[in-house]
Design a protein around this motif. Structure first.
Motif, PDB file in Angstrom:
ATOM      1  N   GLN A 197       3.103  63.833  -6.021  1.00  0.00           N
ATOM      2  CA  GLN A 197       2.632  63.615  -4.651  1.00  0.00           C
ATOM      3  C   GLN A 197       3.339  63.046  -3.743  1.00  0.00           C
ATOM      4  O   GLN A 197       4.244  61.911  -4.200  1.00  0.00           O
ATOM      5  CB  GLN A 197       0.987  63.511  -4.577  1.00  0.00           C
ATOM      6  N   LEU A 198       3.858  62.969  -2.531  1.00  0.00           N
ATOM      7  CA  LEU A 198       4.960  62.382  -1.547  1.00  0.00           C
ATOM      8  C   LEU A 198       4.863  61.093  -2.008  1.00  0.00           C
ATOM      9  O   LEU A 198       5.646  59.884  -2.710  1.00  0.00           O
ATOM     10  CB  LEU A 198       4.669  62.567  -0.179  1.00  0.00           C
ATOM     11  N   GLU A 199       3.450  60.109  -1.916  1.00  0.00           N
ATOM     12  CA  GLU A 199       3.413  58.873  -1.899  1.00  0.00           C
ATOM     13  C   GLU A 199       3.658  58.344  -3.277  1.00  0.00           C
ATOM     14  O   GLU A 199       3.668  57.402  -3.635  1.00  0.00           O
ATOM     15  CB  GLU A 199       1.590  58.248  -1.868  1.00  0.00           C
ATOM     16  N   GLU A 200       3.598  59.373  -4.522  1.00  0.00           N
ATOM     17  CA  GLU A 200       4.191  58.944  -5.748  1.00  0.00           C
ATOM     18  C   GLU A 200       5.221  58.937  -6.180  1.00  0.00           C
ATOM     19  O   GLU A 200       6.447  58.506  -7.245  1.00  0.00           O
ATOM     20  CB  GLU A 200       3.355  60.011  -6.859  1.00  0.00           C
ATOM     21  N   ILE A 201       6.453  59.800  -5.411  1.00  0.00           N
ATOM     22  CA  ILE A 201       7.844  59.018  -5.326  1.00  0.00           C
ATOM     23  C   ILE A 201       8.406  58.119  -4.968  1.00  0.00           C
ATOM     24  O   ILE A 201       8.120  57.221  -4.328  1.00  0.00           O
ATOM     25  CB  ILE A 201       8.224  60.792  -4.418  1.00  0.00           C
ATOM     26  N   ARG A 202       9.311  57.504  -6.023  1.00  0.00           N
ATOM     27  CA  ARG A 202       9.601  56.466  -5.871  1.00  0.00           C
ATOM     28  C   ARG A 202      11.811  57.022  -6.485  1.00  0.00           C
ATOM     29  O   ARG A 202      11.872  57.764  -6.587  1.00  0.00           O
ATOM     30  CB  ARG A 202       9.631  55.953  -7.730  1.00  0.00           C
ATOM     31  N   LEU A 203      12.480  55.560  -5.322  1.00  0.00           N
ATOM     32  CA  LEU A 203      13.034  55.994  -4.874  1.00  0.00           C
ATOM     33  C   LEU A 203      14.665  55.524  -6.636  1.00  0.00           C
ATOM     34  O   LEU A 203      15.358  56.218  -6.224  1.00  0.00           O
ATOM     35  CB  LEU A 203      13.896  54.590  -4.524  1.00  0.00           C
ATOM     36  N   GLU A 204      13.788  55.024  -7.249  1.00  0.00           N
ATOM     37  CA  GLU A 204      14.653  54.618  -8.636  1.00  0.00           C
ATOM     38  C   GLU A 204      14.318  56.057  -9.663  1.00  0.00           C
ATOM     39  O   GLU A 204      15.403  56.398 -10.128  1.00  0.00           O
ATOM     40  CB  GLU A 204      14.349  53.893  -8.895  1.00  0.00           C
ATOM     41  N   ALA A 205      13.732  56.859  -9.061  1.00  0.00           N
ATOM     42  CA  ALA A 205      13.121  57.833 -10.354  1.00  0.00           C
ATOM     43  C   ALA A 205      14.205  59.162  -9.608  1.00  0.00           C
ATOM     44  O   ALA A 205      14.751  60.010  -9.910  1.00  0.00           O
ATOM     45  CB  ALA A 205      11.992  58.311 -10.360  1.00  0.00           C
ATOM     46  N   VAL A 206      13.929  59.294  -8.190  1.00  0.00           N
ATOM     47  CA  VAL A 206      14.840  60.183  -7.645  1.00  0.00           C
ATOM     48  C   VAL A 206      16.494  59.794  -8.089  1.00  0.00           C
ATOM     49  O   VAL A 206      17.409  60.789  -8.101  1.00  0.00           O
ATOM     50  CB  VAL A 206      14.868  60.084  -5.695  1.00  0.00           C
TER      51      VAL A 206
ATOM     52  N   THR B 100      18.759  72.735 -19.785  1.00  0.00           N
ATOM     53  CA  THR B 100      19.015  73.153 -18.715  1.00  0.00           C
ATOM     54  C   THR B 100      17.459  72.707 -18.435  1.00  0.00           C
ATOM     55  O   THR B 100      17.122  72.084 -17.328  1.00  0.00           O
ATOM     56  CB  THR B 100      19.391  74.369 -18.226  1.00  0.00           C
ATOM     57  N   THR B 101      16.680  73.451 -19.384  1.00  0.00           N
ATOM     58  CA  THR B 101      14.465  73.154 -18.741  1.00  0.00           C
ATOM     59  C   THR B 101      14.604  72.014 -18.608  1.00  0.00           C
ATOM     60  O   THR B 101      14.295  71.741 -17.844  1.00  0.00           O
ATOM     61  CB  THR B 101      13.747  73.979 -20.473  1.00  0.00           C
ATOM     62  N   HIS B 102      15.243  70.987 -19.857  1.00  0.00           N
ATOM     63  CA  HIS B 102      15.142  69.475 -19.904  1.00  0.00           C
ATOM     64  C   HIS B 102      15.132  68.677 -18.355  1.00  0.00           C
ATOM     65  O   HIS B 102      14.649  68.427 -17.346  1.00  0.00           O
ATOM     66  CB  HIS B 102      16.161  68.258 -20.873  1.00  0.00           C
ATOM     67  N   HIS B 103      16.788  69.209 -18.108  1.00  0.00           N
ATOM     68  CA  HIS B 103      17.039  68.794 -16.573  1.00  0.00           C
ATOM     69  C   HIS B 103      16.339  68.792 -14.761  1.00  0.00           C
ATOM     70  O   HIS B 103      15.922  67.842 -14.097  1.00  0.00           O
ATOM     71  CB  HIS B 103      18.659  70.057 -16.486  1.00  0.00           C
ATOM     72  N   PHE B 104      16.430  70.208 -15.473  1.00  0.00           N
ATOM     73  CA  PHE B 104      15.034  70.740 -14.468  1.00  0.00           C
ATOM     74  C   PHE B 104      14.124  69.997 -14.049  1.00  0.00           C
ATOM     75  O   PHE B 104      13.330  69.491 -13.226  1.00  0.00           O
ATOM     76  CB  PHE B 104      14.633  72.241 -14.374  1.00  0.00           C
ATOM     77  N   LYS B 105      13.412  69.972 -15.102  1.00  0.00           N
ATOM     78  CA  LYS B 105      12.038  68.485 -15.560  1.00  0.00           C
ATOM     79  C   LYS B 105      11.801  67.606 -15.287  1.00  0.00           C
ATOM     80  O   LYS B 105      11.028  66.728 -14.136  1.00  0.00           O
ATOM     81  CB  LYS B 105      11.483  68.722 -17.049  1.00  0.00           C
ATOM     82  N   VAL B 106      13.131  66.585 -15.031  1.00  0.00           N
ATOM     83  CA  VAL B 106      13.550  65.533 -14.755  1.00  0.00           C
ATOM     84  C   VAL B 106      13.730  65.842 -13.116  1.00  0.00           C
ATOM     85  O   VAL B 106      13.091  64.928 -12.532  1.00  0.00           O
ATOM     86  CB  VAL B 106      15.046  64.905 -15.365  1.00  0.00           C
ATOM     87  N   LEU B 107      14.061  66.699 -12.781  1.00  0.00           N
ATOM     88  CA  LEU B 107      14.522  67.025 -11.687  1.00  0.00           C
ATOM     89  C   LEU B 107      12.715  66.735 -10.491  1.00  0.00           C
ATOM     90  O   LEU B 107      12.893  66.258  -9.588  1.00  0.00           O
ATOM     91  CB  LEU B 107      15.287  67.845 -10.816  1.00  0.00           C
ATOM     92  N   ARG B 108      12.174  67.464 -11.195  1.00  0.00           N
ATOM     93  CA  ARG B 108      10.889  67.879 -10.541  1.00  0.00           C
ATOM     94  C   ARG B 108      10.326  66.461 -10.864  1.00  0.00           C
ATOM     95  O   ARG B 108       9.500  66.074  -9.647  1.00  0.00           O
ATOM     96  CB  ARG B 108      10.237  68.971 -11.859  1.00  0.00           C
ATOM     97  N   GLU B 109      10.188  66.166 -12.137  1.00  0.00           N
ATOM     98  CA  GLU B 109       9.186  65.347 -12.163  1.00  0.00           C
ATOM     99  C   GLU B 109       9.700  64.164 -11.203  1.00  0.00           C
ATOM    100  O   GLU B 109       8.531  63.392 -10.912  1.00  0.00           O
ATOM    101  CB  GLU B 109       9.261  64.707 -13.646  1.00  0.00           C
ATOM    102  N   ALA B 110      10.826  63.913 -10.877  1.00  0.00           N
ATOM    103  CA  ALA B 110      11.211  62.947  -9.809  1.00  0.00           C
ATOM    104  C   ALA B 110      10.531  63.040  -8.609  1.00  0.00           C
ATOM    105  O   ALA B 110      10.558  62.316  -7.496  1.00  0.00           O
ATOM    106  CB  ALA B 110      12.964  62.848  -9.570  1.00  0.00           C
ATOM    107  N   GLY B 111      10.769  64.724  -8.202  1.00  0.00           N
ATOM    108  CA  GLY B 111       9.502  64.760  -6.843  1.00  0.00           C
ATOM    109  C   GLY B 111      11.461  65.463  -6.117  1.00  0.00           C
ATOM    110  O   GLY B 111      11.186  65.178  -4.834  1.00  0.00           O
ATOM    111  N   VAL B 112      12.636  65.676  -6.836  1.00  0.00           N
ATOM    112  CA  VAL B 112      13.658  66.048  -5.717  1.00  0.00           C
ATOM    113  C   VAL B 112      13.567  67.586  -6.098  1.00  0.00           C
ATOM    114  O   VAL B 112      14.052  67.831  -5.003  1.00  0.00           O
ATOM    115  CB  VAL B 112      14.970  65.879  -7.511  1.00  0.00           C
TER     116      VAL B 112
END
Length: 120
Positions: free
Chosen positions: A18-27, A64-76
């Motif tokens: 969720q928006l409030e869960e997105i952290r700068l360091e993760a992005v 590739t799947t891993h990279h998309f997962k990292v981007l998704r979980e970071a909120g990007v």
């Protein structure tokens, strides 16, 4: 029936922060990797929704799947299914709300590093 409703009905729901869960360091961590930065840049320069197979990346399918997962979980990015395709889009508006100017600056820096600039 909307794409989201079809995905939920088929049991193919993809979790996103969720928006409030997105952290700068993760992005920042997600965008620090050259492959993930390339994905973000191509999403910004491409269509609103792009299938994972539309990207010509110098890594294996599982990586590739891993990279998309990292981007998704970071909120990007946000992903959803359309049939058998998993489509991705940048969460540009949401990231702009949280971190004004960050994504635009990172993407512009990536374009300059790659030798391409967005048309003015």
């Amino acid at each position: 029936m909307s794409t989201t409703e079809r995905a939920a009905a088929s049991g193919r729901h993809i979790a996103h922060p969720q928006l409030e869960e997105i952290r700068l360091e993760a992005v920042l961590h997600a965008l620090a990797d050259p492959v993930r930065l390339r994905i973000a840049r191509e999403l910004a320069d491409g269509h609103e929704d792009m299938a994972c197979i539309a990207f010509d990346l110098p890594v294996s399918k599982s990586t590739t799947t891993h990279h998309f997962k990292v981007l998704r979980e970071a909120g990007v990015i946000r992903q959803h299914y359309d049939g058998t395709s998993r489509l991705s889009r940048l969460r540009e508006d949401e990231l702009e709300t949280l971190f004004p100017g960050l994504l635009a600056a990172v993407l512009e820096g990536a374009r300059r590093s790659a030798g391409t600039r967005e048309p003015a």
